[in-house]
Design an enzyme around this catalytic site. Structure first.
Site, short mmCIF file in Angstrom:
data_model
loop_
_atom_site.label_atom_id
_atom_site.label_comp_id
_atom_site.label_asym_id
_atom_site.label_seq_id
_atom_site.Cartn_x
_atom_site.Cartn_y
_atom_site.Cartn_z
N ASP A 93 -12.85 1.50 -11.09
CA ASP A 93 -13.71 1.67 -9.90
C ASP A 93 -13.68 3.08 -9.37
O ASP A 93 -13.14 3.99 -10.01
CB ASP A 93 -13.46 0.59 -8.84
CG ASP A 93 -12.02 0.31 -8.63
OD1 ASP A 93 -11.26 1.28 -8.60
OD2 ASP A 93 -11.65 -0.88 -8.49
N LYS A 110 -18.62 0.57 -6.42
CA LYS A 110 -19.94 0.69 -5.79
C LYS A 110 -20.64 1.94 -6.28
O LYS A 110 -20.03 2.98 -6.45
CB LYS A 110 -19.76 0.82 -4.27
CG LYS A 110 -19.60 -0.50 -3.59
CD LYS A 110 -19.82 -0.34 -2.11
CE LYS A 110 -19.77 -1.69 -1.44
NZ LYS A 110 -19.93 -1.58 0.01
N MET A 137 -8.37 3.54 4.57
CA MET A 137 -9.72 3.11 4.95
C MET A 137 -9.90 3.15 6.47
O MET A 137 -10.52 2.27 7.05
CB MET A 137 -9.98 1.68 4.44
CG MET A 137 -9.96 1.59 2.92
SD MET A 137 -10.14 -0.07 2.28
CE MET A 137 -8.48 -0.69 2.39
N1 SAH Z 1 -4.74 1.18 -4.05
C1 SAH Z 1 -4.98 2.41 -3.36
C2 SAH Z 1 -5.66 2.20 -2.03
C3 SAH Z 1 -7.05 1.64 -2.13
S1 SAH Z 1 -7.83 1.45 -0.56
C4 SAH Z 1 -3.64 3.15 -3.18
O1 SAH Z 1 -2.59 2.57 -3.41
O2 SAH Z 1 -3.67 4.31 -2.82
C5 SAH Z 1 -8.81 2.93 -0.49
C6 SAH Z 1 -8.25 3.89 0.54
O3 SAH Z 1 -7.09 4.52 0.04
C7 SAH Z 1 -9.17 5.03 0.89
O4 SAH Z 1 -10.13 4.66 1.86
C8 SAH Z 1 -8.20 6.02 1.48
O5 SAH Z 1 -7.84 5.65 2.78
C9 SAH Z 1 -6.99 5.83 0.58
N2 SAH Z 1 -6.96 6.78 -0.54
C10 SAH Z 1 -6.88 6.49 -1.84
N3 SAH Z 1 -6.83 7.62 -2.58
C11 SAH Z 1 -6.89 8.65 -1.71
C12 SAH Z 1 -6.88 10.05 -1.84
N4 SAH Z 1 -6.80 10.65 -3.04
N5 SAH Z 1 -6.93 10.81 -0.72
C13 SAH Z 1 -7.01 10.24 0.49
N6 SAH Z 1 -7.02 8.91 0.68
C14 SAH Z 1 -6.96 8.12 -0.39
#
Ligand code: SAH
Length: 430
Positions: free
Chosen positions: A151, A173, A300
């Protein structure tokens, strides 16, 4: 306008800085004459009229919803999953593989239990974006895949590492394209597994942190399939480490809390009707559960940031609590906004941060070397205890630390070959 510049001098409590990589690319842009630092800084400082600010807030909220596929579903297309599985089968027949790439992984490892079908399913975290943060296990498994479902948050550089013959399926998406529902994704995982494919499901960060990985695991298990899960560096850890923000720190943070700012679709209704264990508003929960010795990390959270900041302050958080919002952390396009909590929502709007953005709130944010300090203040205080390894540190480095008032303790270091030989001989190499 770009926020990829340091504003610490102009606005001591609000600073947007870029990673060294982003800074390099912004200096490249400057050479091309696209934006000058001064013009951009002036643009960032200008206050935006209320109407535009409201529009920008709505855009930020909408962009944050781009990640809501982790929680909610979208329109479904009839037979789409069957079509995709059939397409895979047709291609697989046409390109009948003559080697078994799974031998690259441990040959003694029979993989996860295969259940009714023959295929293996691997749910793999790919970290926050920097390909260097991928685990070796993830990399090796990516060489075994027949089909890869990925994704939006999986970095292109990581997708490039999947072996050339794998079938790649985007299930996030994308404007103008059919978006896979969570049910469809789960059906595809099952469909491929049941026709004997090695299926690799790639997710940004860690698959079990706000990644719906648990739901995919349950769906497979319900059909008698187990799967192997490979952890990834979650955004909190990746971004925290990169920025030098300890998520826990003696004397400043005794715990860390990972929160979502986004409410699962339907949860509000369930909570209102008293069904399930749904929490009506994750922000309310965050606030009641927060204390000043906790580092709060919000995933998020762009759309609900004004509400979160307001409620935290109303419940006793000082408005000057250090905070940072980081867009695309650990990637060359990273942008950071350091700010006091009270000013963070405005600062984020001014810099027009977009998803994916991570928000970190708490005293430890001020430990970051990038936290804006008053002119002349030293980034790190002298003293402390430094542990140097003999043979690795230059003698004059040790002298430098001693001169700075530190205690230097020397440890015996051995070469790695020597350590391996000692371990093979049964001697402890530690
Ligand atoms: N499984 C992922 C989280 C998915 S939810 C994890 O463990 O990191 C998606 C959210 O993760 C985004 O909206 C943001 O808040 C955060 N996120 C994921 N990668 C990011 C990045 N490189 N920089 C900033 N926020 C990030």
């Amino acid at each position: 306008m770009t926020c990829a510049l340091t504003l610490a001098a102009a606005a001591p409590r609000v600073a947007a800085t870029a990673s060294p990589l982003a800074a390099a690319s912004s200096s490249r842009r400057r050479r091309l004459g696209a934006t000058t630092t001064d013009a951009a800084a002036a643009a960032v400082r200008r206050r935006r009229p209320a109407r535009r600010r409201a529009a920008a807030a709505a855009a930020a909220a909408a962009s944050d919803d781009d990640d809501s596929h982790y929680y909610s579903g979208d329109a479904r297309g009839p037979n789409a999953v069957e079509d995709v599985v059939e397409l895979y089968l047709a291609r697989a027949r046409a390109t009948a593989a003559d080697s078994d790439p799974s031998s690259i992984v441990d040959p003694d490892d029979d993989g996860p239990p295969r259940g009714r079908g023959k295929g293996r399913v691997y749910l793999i975290g790919t970290g926050p974006g920097d390909p260097g943060l991928l685990t070796l296990k993830a990399f090796h498994l990516m060489q075994t895949a027949d089909v890869v479902l990925y994704d939006r948050l999986v970095a292109p550089a990581i997708l490039d590492m999947v072996h050339a013959d794998a079938r790649m399926l985007y299930v996030g998406k994308q404007a103008g394209f059919h978006t896979r529902t969570q049910d469809e994704i789960e059906a595809m995982l099952l469909g491929f597994a049941e026709v004997g494919a090695t299926v690799v499901r790639l997710k940004g960060g860690d698959p079990l942190v706000f990644g719906r990985g648990g739901e995919e695991m349950e769906a497979l298990m319900a059909r008698g399939h187990a799967l192997s899960i490979v952890p990834g560096v979650t955004a909190a850890a990746g971004v925290g480490s990169e920025l030098g923000i300890p998520l826990t720190h003696r004397g400043a943070a005794t715990s860390v809390r990972l929160l979502t700012g986004h409410l699962r679709e339907g949860a509000a209704k369930e909570a209102a009707s008293g069904e399930g264990n749904a929490v009506a508003d994750p922000i309310d929960f965050a606030v009641t559960a927060a204390d000043l010795d906790t580092t709060l990390v919000v995933y998020m959270g762009l759309g609900t940031l004004p509400s979160l900041a307001g409620k935290l302050i109303a419940s006793g958080f000082p408005p000057e609590t250090p905070a940072v919002a980081v867009e695309r952390g650990t990637t060359p396009r990273e942008r950071r906004v350091f700010s006091a909590l009270g000013e963070l929502p405005d600062a984020v709007l001014e810099c027009e941060l977009k998803s994916p953005t991570l928000i970190i709130i708490g005293k430890t944010v001020a430990l970051s070397p990038w936290w804006p300090r008053k002119a002349g203040e030293k980034a790190a205080e002298g003293g402390g205890t430094f542990v140097l390894q003999e043979g690795l540190a230059e003698e004059d480095t040790a002298a430098w630390f001693e001169r700075d008032g530190a205690t230097v303790r020397k440890l015996r270091a051995m070469g790695n070959a020597e350590r391996k030989a000692a371990a093979a001989g049964g001697e402890s190499a530690r």
